[in-house]
Structure formats: C-alpha cells, structure tokens
Write an enzyme that holds these catalytic residues in place. Sequence first.
Site, short mmCIF file in Angstrom:
data_model
loop_
_atom_site.label_atom_id
_atom_site.label_comp_id
_atom_site.label_asym_id
_atom_site.label_seq_id
_atom_site.Cartn_x
_atom_site.Cartn_y
_atom_site.Cartn_z
N LYS A 90 8.19 13.68 8.50
CA LYS A 90 6.94 13.44 7.77
C LYS A 90 7.23 12.45 6.66
O LYS A 90 8.20 12.62 5.89
CB LYS A 90 6.44 14.77 7.15
CG LYS A 90 5.14 14.63 6.40
CD LYS A 90 3.95 14.74 7.32
CE LYS A 90 2.67 14.21 6.72
NZ LYS A 90 2.50 12.74 6.89
N GLN A 111 12.71 11.47 0.97
CA GLN A 111 11.65 12.30 1.55
C GLN A 111 12.17 13.64 2.06
O GLN A 111 11.45 14.65 2.01
CB GLN A 111 10.99 11.51 2.69
CG GLN A 111 9.59 11.98 3.06
CD GLN A 111 8.51 11.43 2.14
OE1 GLN A 111 8.51 10.26 1.81
NE2 GLN A 111 7.58 12.28 1.73
N LYS A 114 12.24 15.86 -1.06
CA LYS A 114 10.88 16.03 -1.56
C LYS A 114 10.12 17.02 -0.69
O LYS A 114 9.48 17.96 -1.18
CB LYS A 114 10.17 14.66 -1.53
CG LYS A 114 8.76 14.68 -2.08
CD LYS A 114 7.98 13.41 -1.74
CE LYS A 114 8.68 12.14 -2.16
NZ LYS A 114 7.76 10.97 -2.12
N LYS A 126 10.41 8.01 7.26
CA LYS A 126 9.68 6.93 6.58
C LYS A 126 9.63 5.74 7.51
O LYS A 126 10.51 5.57 8.37
CB LYS A 126 10.42 6.52 5.29
CG LYS A 126 9.55 5.75 4.32
CD LYS A 126 8.74 6.68 3.44
CE LYS A 126 7.76 5.96 2.58
NZ LYS A 126 7.11 6.87 1.61
N GLY A 165 0.24 7.19 4.57
CA GLY A 165 0.19 5.97 3.77
C GLY A 165 1.35 5.85 2.81
O GLY A 165 2.11 6.78 2.57
N ASP A 166 1.50 4.66 2.27
CA ASP A 166 2.44 4.35 1.19
C ASP A 166 1.96 3.00 0.65
O ASP A 166 0.80 2.62 0.88
CB ASP A 166 3.89 4.30 1.70
CG ASP A 166 4.91 4.30 0.56
OD1 ASP A 166 5.17 5.37 -0.02
OD2 ASP A 166 5.44 3.22 0.21
N THR A 209 -1.56 12.61 -4.82
CA THR A 209 -0.29 12.23 -5.44
C THR A 209 -0.46 12.09 -6.95
O THR A 209 0.33 12.62 -7.74
CB THR A 209 0.27 10.93 -4.82
OG1 THR A 209 0.24 11.05 -3.40
CG2 THR A 209 1.69 10.67 -5.29
N ASN A 240 -3.09 3.56 -5.29
CA ASN A 240 -3.54 4.93 -5.05
C ASN A 240 -2.96 5.92 -6.06
O ASN A 240 -3.69 6.72 -6.65
CB ASN A 240 -3.16 5.34 -3.62
CG ASN A 240 -3.46 6.80 -3.35
OD1 ASN A 240 -2.60 7.66 -3.47
ND2 ASN A 240 -4.71 7.10 -3.03
N SER A 376 -0.62 16.25 2.50
CA SER A 376 -0.56 15.82 3.90
C SER A 376 -0.23 17.01 4.80
O SER A 376 -0.79 17.15 5.89
CB SER A 376 0.53 14.75 4.07
OG SER A 376 0.06 13.48 3.70
P1 NDP Z 1 -0.50 1.08 -3.43
O1 NDP Z 1 -0.22 0.03 -2.43
O2 NDP Z 1 -1.82 1.77 -3.41
O3 NDP Z 1 -0.28 0.53 -4.90
C1 NDP Z 1 0.95 -0.01 -5.29
C2 NDP Z 1 0.82 -0.54 -6.70
O4 NDP Z 1 2.11 -0.94 -7.16
C3 NDP Z 1 -0.06 -1.78 -6.78
O5 NDP Z 1 -0.62 -1.86 -8.05
C4 NDP Z 1 0.96 -2.89 -6.56
O6 NDP Z 1 0.55 -4.14 -7.10
C5 NDP Z 1 2.16 -2.36 -7.32
N1 NDP Z 1 3.38 -2.86 -6.71
C6 NDP Z 1 3.82 -2.64 -5.44
N2 NDP Z 1 4.97 -3.28 -5.22
C7 NDP Z 1 5.27 -3.91 -6.35
C8 NDP Z 1 6.35 -4.71 -6.75
N3 NDP Z 1 7.35 -5.01 -5.91
N4 NDP Z 1 6.35 -5.19 -8.03
C9 NDP Z 1 5.34 -4.90 -8.89
N5 NDP Z 1 4.28 -4.13 -8.55
C10 NDP Z 1 4.26 -3.64 -7.31
O7 NDP Z 1 0.69 2.13 -3.25
P2 NDP Z 1 0.76 3.64 -3.76
O8 NDP Z 1 0.02 3.80 -5.03
O9 NDP Z 1 0.44 4.52 -2.60
O10 NDP Z 1 2.34 3.79 -4.01
C11 NDP Z 1 2.94 3.55 -5.30
C12 NDP Z 1 4.28 4.24 -5.36
O11 NDP Z 1 4.10 5.66 -5.17
C13 NDP Z 1 5.30 3.82 -4.28
O12 NDP Z 1 6.61 3.92 -4.82
C14 NDP Z 1 5.12 4.90 -3.21
O13 NDP Z 1 6.26 5.02 -2.41
C15 NDP Z 1 4.92 6.11 -4.09
N6 NDP Z 1 4.26 7.27 -3.48
C16 NDP Z 1 3.05 7.15 -2.87
C17 NDP Z 1 2.44 8.28 -2.35
C18 NDP Z 1 1.08 8.24 -1.73
O14 NDP Z 1 0.59 9.30 -1.34
N7 NDP Z 1 0.44 7.10 -1.64
C19 NDP Z 1 3.10 9.59 -2.38
C20 NDP Z 1 4.33 9.62 -3.12
C21 NDP Z 1 4.89 8.48 -3.62
P3 NDP Z 1 -0.11 -5.24 -6.10
O15 NDP Z 1 -1.41 -4.64 -5.66
O16 NDP Z 1 -0.24 -6.46 -6.92
O17 NDP Z 1 0.88 -5.38 -4.97
O1 2IT Z 2 6.36 8.88 -0.54
C1 2IT Z 2 5.56 9.73 -0.10
O2 2IT Z 2 5.75 10.95 -0.26
C2 2IT Z 2 4.37 9.26 0.61
N1 2IT Z 2 4.16 8.05 0.71
C3 2IT Z 2 3.42 10.25 1.23
C4 2IT Z 2 3.95 10.71 2.56
C5 2IT Z 2 3.02 11.59 3.35
O3 2IT Z 2 3.40 11.91 4.48
O4 2IT Z 2 1.94 11.96 2.88
#
Ligand code: NDP
Ligand code: 2IT
Length: 444
Positions: A90, A111, A114, A126, A165-166, A209, A240, A376
């Site tokens: 997952k 992961q 976590k 992943k 998603g990620d 998240t 997100n 999830s």
């Molecule tokens: P999104 O794509 O929705 O948002 C990512 C954000 O981070 C955007 O604002 C983006 O800017 C910025 N960003 C991404 N890459 C870079 C970079 N290399 N340098 C600077 N800014 C950057 O992703 P999420 O919000 O889903 O994910 C954010 C973090 O949280 C990641 O580390 C992800 O692995 C982690 N995560 C996500 C989960 C989820 O459920 N979505 C769960 C647990 C962890 P821009 O739009 O300009 O690219």
């Molecule tokens: O980093 C993470 O935990 C995620 N992007 C969410 C993974 C999931 O299966 O919901």
Amino acid sequence: MSYVDEVIDLVVEKNPAQPEFHQAVKEVLESLRVVIEANEEAYRKDALLERLVTPERQLLFRVPWVDDKGQVHVNNAFRVQFNSAIGPYKGGLRLHPSVNLGIIKFLGFEQIFKNSLTGLPIGGGKGGSDFDPKGKSDREVMAFCQSFMTELSKYIGADTDVPAGDIGTGAREIGYMFGQYKRIRGVYEGVLTGKGLSYGGSLARTEATGYGLLYLTEEMLRCNGHDLNGKTVVISGSGNVAIYAAQKAQQLGAKVVTVSDSTGWVYDKDGIDVALLKEIKEVKRARLTEYAKAKPGVEYHEGRGVWTIPCDVALPCATQNELDLEDAKALVAGGCIAVAEGANMPTTMEATEYLQKNGILFAPGKAANAGGVATSALEMSQNSERLSWTFEEVDGKLKHIMVNIFHNLDEAAKKYGMEGNYVAGANIAGFLKVADAMTAQGIV
Ligand code: NDP
Ligand code: 2IT
C-alpha cells in the site's frame, strides 16, 4: 562491526546513486540500534535486516503516450513492492520530473513503518513516474495515466497492491487510472484509494493527511503542556497535504501565515485564506503569485524561505529535504516549539538532530502524515464491505488512529530509554510489528 553498521554499508554498496534511499535506511536503522542489539544473534541468523532493506519486487517500465500535437513521449515508471509482511502493498504514486528508482525506494521503505504504525493491515509499497502533469492538458494527463495503468494493472489488485495519490497524483489522475484498470481487468474493485465519492472513494480521504497531521501535532503539544490555540503556524507546500493542514490548524485556533510552491512562497500575516488557496491550487492549478495578487497585504517571495518567519509550530508539507540545518537554526532562533512532518522526510538528518538537541518537539513524517494512508485503509474496508461511512465516522476513526500513533511512539521511546525522541519511538514501534510478522512467516 555491528549488524546495523554492516547492513547500512551493504545498502550503500548495493544501491549506488540512491542518496535518498540511503538516508531513509540510515535514519531508521540508527534508531533501531538498541532494539537490534538486544536480539542481534537471531536477527542476523535470519538476515532480517537484509530482507527488510531489500524490496520484495521492483517493477520498472516505460510509459509511451501521445501529446496534443501528435508527438510521442516516453516516461520511466516504477512500482516498488517493498514489504508485504503485515498486508497487501500500500502506498502512493508520485508523478514529478524528479522521480527515479532511489526516490521511490526511499518512499517505499518509509511506507513499511508508517503503515505498521497505523495499526491497520497494510504492507509497504510506492510507485510513480518522471512524468510532469504541470502544464499538460486533461487529455494528455489521461493519455499518460491510461498508458501507465495498462502496464501497472498486471501487477496490482485489491488484495495484492493498492496504490493511491502522492505528489502530482490527485483525484483527476486516480480517476483516469481507475477507469483504465477496470477496463483492462474487467473487475470493479478497490484497487486504488483516493477515488472520487461517486465510484467508491471515502469521505475525508481528501482531508485525511492534513487533518491527521494536526490531530497528532495537537496531541503531542497537549502531552507536553501546550496547545494549538493562538499559535502561529508556518507551512510549506500548497498541495493536498498543506491545504488541509492549514484548514485544520485554523479550526483548532491557530494562525497559519505561510504556504509555498516550487517557485515561491507567500507570507500572509493575517492568516491564510484557505478558500482562496483551494480555488487557486485545486481548481485553477495556478501559481501562488495569484494568491498574492488576489489578497491585499500579502507578501510574495521567489524561491524558498518560509522557515525564516518566526513561528510556534512548523509543518513541512512539500517534499523531501526541504528543511535543512540553516532552516532549523532559523526556526530555533524564531522561538519555534514544535515541528511535525506532513511530507515524507522533509527534514535533513542534520536538521532533525539540531531541532531535537534544542528541545523542539519533533514528529517524524512516518507518524505525523500517516493519516492519509490510514484513511486509505479505511477506504479499502468500505470497498470490501460495499458500504460508505459518513464523514464524521471516518474523521472520528482518523483522529483516534493519530492519537494512538502518538502514544505508541511516546511509549516506545520511553521503554527504550529515549523519552521524547519520537523519531526513535516511531521507528521502533513500526519495526517491531513488521519484524514479528516476518519472523512468524519464515524465510520468504
Ligand atoms: P501535491 O502534489 O498535492 O503538492 C505538493 C506541494 O509541494 C506543491 O505545493 C508543490 O509545488 C510542492 N513541491 C513538490 N515538489 C517540490 C519540490 N521539489 N520543491 C519545492 N516544492 C515542491 O502533493 P501532496 O500534498 O500530496 O504531497 C506533499 C508531501 O506529502 C509529499 O512529500 C508526499 O509524499 C507527502 N504525503 C502525501 C500524502 C497524501 O495523502 N497526499 C500522505 C502522506 C505524505 P508545485 O505545485 O509548484 O510543484
Ligand atoms: O506517503 C503516503 O503515505 C501517501 N502518499 C499516501 C499513500 C496511500 O496509500 O494513501
């Protein structure tokens, strides 16, 4: 040489040019040292650590797709099925030009622990691709997602591997991928999470998240004699995780003064307008310059810099290694009391050590952002029983899970003589369950 050091060396030697993967392994194994040493002979004989750091399966494939002008493009894609000791693989799918095998392996390794911390039956995996959804039309994104899923569909399933998603993969991408999976495999099953509400998604998964990050942060503050009410919060990212972290922080009485994206950041001293931010990022898919244009009194800065703003609580919610030693020094100097990671491994190891040495409460991502994957898993449960729970029911379970995670870290850290070290607590608590399941299942 100790078993832990041997395995760290082995990982560096066998996985060249994968610095993020090395970093994630070192961080985990260093803090497991005391647990491993207590049982070193048995773990070494079973090669438990070698098996833990080696993915069960790694899929690498090409994704050809056609753009709106008729030009063909080819992207690299990955799915790392890291560890299935406690449940089906997952973990999310990252779509970003920086994606490579080492980044997917670091994320997959994190992961495992976590998912174990959530207390739910999910293994670690992943995936993703170096495809960049930015600036692409909906049709181009669909073309990529369909081609990506045409290959990936051979290796996943509701009981084997359930992606989500990620970065770069949101509701739109999950929808296109789900449609293609169903078309190819001919089964309507919960093979992906983060689905839309009209086709098997769970209420509160979008928020999970960010909300979960705040539930854990609030519990960590409460257990250390603080609370969020009236606190100033600095957030990085505007995707997100960042959006719903900002929303919940405000609901809990805090003032959020920054968000960022990959080109710049805003300082809004009156508090971020989450509705405006959502409109710009979720609907228009625009830059943060639009936020500054739309709201008087907001400062926009190019580049990075949110950690220079004095705050009580810092929540890195963008990407890996976005908070380094200099940033940590600025946070301490600015009076910060707590850092909780919404992103995966956003804080460098040096920065983490500096924050901890300076008495900052530090919640690592594998605990603090576990609310996304936990929800999830709740989506998987709803799909299996073919029912949908209410928002309140899912949100209530999420809160309960996050509070429980905090207490598990806290207790594990205390038990092993590292009170207040939530990094060690998370790694130990996550590891013990996986190690127990791996040992029980024999040499596989
Ligand atoms: P999104 O794509 O929705 O948002 C990512 C954000 O981070 C955007 O604002 C983006 O800017 C910025 N960003 C991404 N890459 C870079 C970079 N290399 N340098 C600077 N800014 C950057 O992703 P999420 O919000 O889903 O994910 C954010 C973090 O949280 C990641 O580390 C992800 O692995 C982690 N995560 C996500 C989960 C989820 O459920 N979505 C769960 C647990 C962890 P821009 O739009 O300009 O690219
Ligand atoms: O980093 C993470 O935990 C995620 N992007 C969410 C993974 C999931 O299966 O919901």
